[in-house]
Every structure is written in structure tokens, then in C-alpha cells.
Design an enzyme around this catalytic site. Sequence first.
Site, PDB file in Angstrom:
ATOM      1  N   TYR A 151      42.436  41.505  24.750  1.00  0.00           N
ATOM      2  CA  TYR A 151      42.475  42.480  23.648  1.00  0.00           C
ATOM      3  C   TYR A 151      42.389  43.907  24.193  1.00  0.00           C
ATOM      4  O   TYR A 151      43.217  44.765  23.884  1.00  0.00           O
ATOM      5  CB  TYR A 151      41.316  42.201  22.667  1.00  0.00           C
ATOM      6  CG  TYR A 151      41.076  43.336  21.705  1.00  0.00           C
ATOM      7  CD1 TYR A 151      41.993  43.612  20.692  1.00  0.00           C
ATOM      8  CD2 TYR A 151      39.953  44.165  21.830  1.00  0.00           C
ATOM      9  CE1 TYR A 151      41.784  44.677  19.818  1.00  0.00           C
ATOM     10  CE2 TYR A 151      39.742  45.222  20.960  1.00  0.00           C
ATOM     11  CZ  TYR A 151      40.660  45.466  19.957  1.00  0.00           C
ATOM     12  OH  TYR A 151      40.465  46.529  19.112  1.00  0.00           O
ATOM     13  N   SER A 176      40.560  51.582  21.676  1.00  0.00           N
ATOM     14  CA  SER A 176      39.256  50.924  21.571  1.00  0.00           C
ATOM     15  C   SER A 176      38.395  51.178  22.798  1.00  0.00           C
ATOM     16  O   SER A 176      38.910  51.334  23.917  1.00  0.00           O
ATOM     17  CB  SER A 176      39.496  49.413  21.443  1.00  0.00           C
ATOM     18  OG  SER A 176      38.288  48.702  21.531  1.00  0.00           O
ATOM     19  N   LYS A 210      45.240  47.112  24.364  1.00  0.00           N
ATOM     20  CA  LYS A 210      45.014  48.484  23.864  1.00  0.00           C
ATOM     21  C   LYS A 210      45.269  49.502  24.985  1.00  0.00           C
ATOM     22  O   LYS A 210      45.847  50.565  24.753  1.00  0.00           O
ATOM     23  CB  LYS A 210      43.574  48.618  23.335  1.00  0.00           C
ATOM     24  CG  LYS A 210      43.322  47.836  22.049  1.00  0.00           C
ATOM     25  CD  LYS A 210      43.976  48.505  20.856  1.00  0.00           C
ATOM     26  CE  LYS A 210      43.813  47.719  19.579  1.00  0.00           C
ATOM     27  NZ  LYS A 210      44.415  48.354  18.402  1.00  0.00           N
TER      28      LYS A 210
END
Length: 325
Positions: free
Chosen positions: A138, A114, A142
Site C-alpha cells: 500500500y 500517506s 502511494k
Amino acid sequence: MRVLVTGGAGYIGSVVAARLLAEGHEVIVVDDLSTGHADAVPRGATFHQMSIAGLDPVLGDWAVDAVLHFAAKSLVGESVTDPSLYWRNNVVGTVALLESMRAHGVPRIVFSSSAATYGQSEQQPIREDAPPRPGSPYGATKLAIDLALTDYAHAYGLAATSLRYFNVAGALMDPGGQSFGERHAVETHLVPNALRAAAGDGPALSLFGTDYPTPDGTCIRDYIHVVDLADAHLLALRAGAEGEHQVVNLGSGSGSSVREVLSTAGEVTGREVPVIEAARRSGDPAVLVASNEYAQSLLGWRPAQDLTAMVSDAWRFEQEVRGQA
Ligand code: UFG
């Protein structure tokens, strides 16, 4: 190829699974349905409702050539309040998947990374060598997986590709009668929220921040059509090389502001999007635009569809699929 798609009942995983089937690949979908939908799995795929942590006993029998790994928790705000969920599901879950792949000799993986790994970058457009500074758990999970993939590729000969998505929108409207689009129970993304507000099928759109240092004061993002994104996965499947880990940004190379997206949504729907100007959303970088030069040179990929096409397809999906749900 026989391909395992984790998270193939979710938005992006289901579109990629459908495109793989259309290209003649054999597809096995694994999804725990914690956020996905069983009826989003494309017809023609074999579906197993299970967690990626439980693959070890079955992966050998499946004899897959590659894994496309989408299964993940993906709400930035939730990751701040409940990081344990993100580290366990995303990182511990992926390490378990990598161990199962290693035990059963699965040679390649394409991973959904991402733009959230970069955070607010001084470099715009952002190249893959920009320093990663994730602004949320988050994004950190990743990035952690990207780092693990580098190590697994070098030490164990895995062919690994991390595709760093910028802002994905649109839908795959399938003439075969099954369509694929965004159906998140908790919807945080701009395009579906704007369309639901325009349709009167949701609250007025809260516009998070009008005082950013951008030409119209709203955040700039790089939007790409989910079908263009899916095509990059098909190319990455073929491009991966044993013992190497490639990190590739997927974006258009140019940005649109929130106001520009809202104006496109107004044109596409023929209705003005009702907007409430609100405070900034915590953690939102002002500008996120990808350089896609590496995607062009490594994969021969460049996006074909513009913002109007994305919003139009997302609107058709809202009306034809979600509207009937
Ligand atoms: N926005 C609104 N109102 C909404 C929803 C979004 O004003 O109801 C704004 C956001 O503040 C942001 C822009 O619209 O400026 C885009 O927001 P999205 O939530 O659609 O997408 P993000 O840019 O926040 O998310 C993307 C990826 C995530 C990734 C994140 C990293 O979808 O996976 O970038 O910043 F984590």
C-alpha cells in the site's frame, strides 16, 4: 473552480467534496463504489459511478480546473496478501488518470498520499525529506504515484501536490442534514473500532502490541481531524504552481498512544472500551508523528481540532448515522 473528486463517495473524499461545495466550488464526483457509498456523495455534487481508468472519453467535456484524487485501495493488510489489486488500482489507475488529464489539458492535481510512504522512520517528527521506506505494498503504491507526479509536473507542466496524511479521524456533522464519516465495510482503524467496542456494537477492541519501545508500550500515532485535513486540500488547490510537485505532511506534530486514544474514547462515550491485549499487528511502526512545518509555511495550514474533538465527532457519527443504518 470546477473540481473533479475521485473517490468522493469514500470517507475523506466525501468530506472534502462537502467542504468544496460549501466554499462555492462546482464538484463532480467519480467513484466506482467498490468501497464507497452512493449516499455519502454530498448533495449538490454531480455523481458518476465509474472507474478512474475510464475517464478519458468524458474528461474533455467536463472541463475541470483541477482533480482531487482520493480513489484508491487503502487496506495495508490486504495490500500484503493481494499486491496486484494495489498496483493495478492505485498505480495503473492513477497513470491512466494522469494521461487523461494530460490529453484534456487539466492543469492541477492534489493527491492523497500517506505517512505509509515513510515506514518506520528514525526521524521523529517526520519531515518530508525523510527517506521513504514503505513497509507495505500500500505504502509503496502511494510512493510510486508521488514519484510519477514529480516527473509529470516537471515534463508536462502539471501543478501537483501530494498530501501525506498521518492518522485521520473524526467526522463532518453537517447542520444541513447530511453527515460524513467513516463507514468502511472492513474497519481496521482504531477510533471507529474503539467506539464500536464501547457501544457494544462490535467485538472488544484488540489492542495490537503492548511491548513497543514507547512510554506506555503501545504505538504512537499523530491524529488529525478529517475537517482540518479537508481544509488543507482547499488551501493546496490554490497553492499549486505549474511545473512543480510539492509533497506535504499533514499531521498535528504531536503523537498519542493507543492507550491514550482508548482513554479519550472512554471519556467521550462515558463507557470503558472493552480491550483484549493482543500481539503486535504486522508492519505497524512504533511511532509515526509528522512535522507540519512545511504545511504551515507552504499552505498556511495548521490543525485546529484536538483528539477529544475528533473522537467526539466520530462518536456522534457512529450514533446518529451508522447507528441508524
Ligand atoms: N490498533 C489497535 N487495534 C485496532 C486498530 C488499530 O490496537 O483495532 C492500533 C494499531 O496497531 C496502531 C494504531 O492503533 O498502532 C493506529 O492504527 P490504525 O489502523 O487506526 O492506523 P494506522 O496507523 O495503522 O494507519 C495509518 C493510516 C494508513 C497508513 C498507515 C501506515 O491510516 O493509511 O498509517 O502505517 F497506511
